[in-house]
Scaffold this motif. Structure first.
Motif, PDB file in Angstrom:
ATOM      1  N   HIS A 123      -8.275  11.375   5.701  1.00 11.20           N
ATOM      2  CA  HIS A 123      -9.190  10.240   5.941  1.00 11.20           C
ATOM      3  C   HIS A 123     -10.610  10.719   6.266  1.00 11.20           C
ATOM      4  O   HIS A 123     -11.232  10.290   7.246  1.00 11.20           O
ATOM      5  CB  HIS A 123      -8.648   9.325   7.051  1.00 11.20           C
ATOM      6  N   GLU A 130     -12.033   3.593   4.757  1.00 12.87           N
ATOM      7  CA  GLU A 130     -11.008   3.935   5.751  1.00 12.87           C
ATOM      8  C   GLU A 130     -11.206   5.383   6.235  1.00 12.87           C
ATOM      9  O   GLU A 130     -10.287   6.213   6.166  1.00 12.87           O
ATOM     10  CB  GLU A 130      -9.599   3.725   5.186  1.00 12.87           C
ATOM     11  N   ASP A 154      -4.719   2.758  -2.144  1.00  8.18           N
ATOM     12  CA  ASP A 154      -5.398   3.640  -1.203  1.00  8.18           C
ATOM     13  C   ASP A 154      -5.762   4.901  -2.009  1.00  8.18           C
ATOM     14  O   ASP A 154      -4.879   5.670  -2.411  1.00  8.18           O
ATOM     15  CB  ASP A 154      -4.469   3.982  -0.028  1.00  8.18           C
ATOM     16  N   HIS A 203      -4.562   8.292  -0.538  1.00  7.61           N
ATOM     17  CA  HIS A 203      -3.118   8.532  -0.725  1.00  7.61           C
ATOM     18  C   HIS A 203      -2.799   8.824  -2.187  1.00  7.61           C
ATOM     19  O   HIS A 203      -1.973   9.690  -2.482  1.00  7.61           O
ATOM     20  CB  HIS A 203      -2.297   7.306  -0.293  1.00  7.61           C
ATOM     21  N   HIS A 208      -8.451   0.904  -0.305  1.00  4.24           N
ATOM     22  CA  HIS A 208      -8.887   1.743   0.818  1.00  4.24           C
ATOM     23  C   HIS A 208      -9.515   3.002   0.228  1.00  4.24           C
ATOM     24  O   HIS A 208      -8.969   3.584  -0.704  1.00  4.24           O
ATOM     25  CB  HIS A 208      -7.693   2.169   1.688  1.00  4.24           C
ATOM     26  N   HIS A 212      -2.048  -2.750  -3.430  1.00  2.90           N
ATOM     27  CA  HIS A 212      -3.191  -2.266  -2.644  1.00  2.90           C
ATOM     28  C   HIS A 212      -3.324  -0.777  -2.973  1.00  2.90           C
ATOM     29  O   HIS A 212      -2.381  -0.015  -2.765  1.00  2.90           O
ATOM     30  CB  HIS A 212      -2.878  -2.514  -1.155  1.00  2.90           C
ATOM     31  N   GLU A 265       0.847  -1.195   0.000  1.00  6.22           N
ATOM     32  CA  GLU A 265       0.000   0.000   0.000  1.00  6.22           C
ATOM     33  C   GLU A 265       0.886   1.250   0.000  1.00  6.22           C
ATOM     34  O   GLU A 265       1.518   1.573   1.008  1.00  6.22           O
ATOM     35  CB  GLU A 265      -0.916   0.029   1.241  1.00  6.22           C
TER      36      GLU A 265
HETATM   37 ZN   LIG Z   1      -5.003   3.016   3.718  1.00  7.79          ZN
END
Ligand SMILES: [Zn+2]
Length: 254
Positions: free
Chosen positions: A203, A231, A166, A169, A192, A164, A139
């Motif tokens: 987030h 998330e 995100d 991000h 995520h 992964h 990630e």
């Molecule tokens: Zn994450």
């Protein structure tokens, strides 16, 4: 597509899973981290029973701060053994995919050195995970070094390592999640999802930042039909459930 939520690693894991189960999520993103959710403090049988009670699947997540890219060799070794320590637990809980975050050395070390430090750690982690029938996913984080180019090079250096995404991000540092989806969809195994304003890794609940969530989900759906974790870090859990509804709506309308 399956939607999940994470346990807060500083809270009682059983209570966390109970909430996730009662709210009808499909899986738990198991954050095995300090200080409450470390392997030696977890009653595996009880976690297993609680997952089964709500028919929840599980995805694994190691601490985001493991120093896999440290310039100090003994710290890289410690990162590998800390990751390894979670594998028997994940394996017993029926997990198939486990997340490891990218972790870059301080700025006086080049990106190339950072890739080489992390590749060394990740190769060892992928190898030991296999002995527990687990697959490792990388990630990328929120730093300037988590660029498409550096991540491609790192993934290319570690055979058998999955990706992964995100989405929060991948929207920072003027990046676009769509670029990551198009480049890595063949090895993409987990997502995520959270919002931000493009500057900090906030987030936020979906719609509270300025990510083009609808557009991103449309692209994602073209290439991917797997697990997505909401998330969102909010004290008000209603925001988590509202974000889930938004994801479902956008997914169904894509
Ligand atoms: Zn994450």
């Amino acid at each position: 597509m399956k939607i999940g939520f994470l346990n807060h690693p500083r809270k009682d894991i059983i209570e966390e899973i109970e909430w996730i189960g009662k709210k009808g999520f499909d899986f738990v993103d198991l954050f095995i981290e300090e200080d409450m959710a470390v392997p030696e403090k977890i009653d595996t049988a009880k976690v297993k029973k609680t997952l089964r009670k709500y028919s929840l699947d599980a995805v694994g997540h190691t601490a985001w701060y493991l120093p896999t890219g440290s310039p100090v060799k003994s710290l890289r070794h410690a990162a590998v053994s800390e990751a390894n320590r979670t594998f028997p637990l994940f394996s017993k809980l029926g997990v198939k995919y486990v997340t490891i975050h990218s972790k870059w050395p301080p700025g006086m070390f080049s990106a190339k050195e950072g890739i080489s430090f992390q590749a060394e750690s990740l190769k060892a982690i992928v190898k030991s995970a296999r002995q527990h029938n687990l697959n490792i996913m990388l990630e990328p984080g929120d730093s300037p070094r988590d660029s498409l180019k550096n991540i491609a090079e790192l993934l290319g250096n570690v055979p058998g390592l999955y990706f992964h995404l995100d989405i929060g991000h991948a929207s920072l540092q003027k990046r676009k999640p769509e670029q990551f989806i198009k480049k890595f969809h063949k090895i993409l195994r987990h997502v995520h999802l959270h919002d931000n304003h493009g500057k900090y890794d906030e987030h936020l609940p979906l719609g509270k930042g300025n990510l083009k969530i609808k557009k991103i989900i449309k692209t994602l759906k073209k290439y991917y039909d797997g697990t997505i974790t909401i998330e969102v870090f909010s004290k008000n859990k209603k925001r988590v459930l509202q974000s889930r509804n938004k994801l479902r709506k956008h997914w169904n309308n894509s």
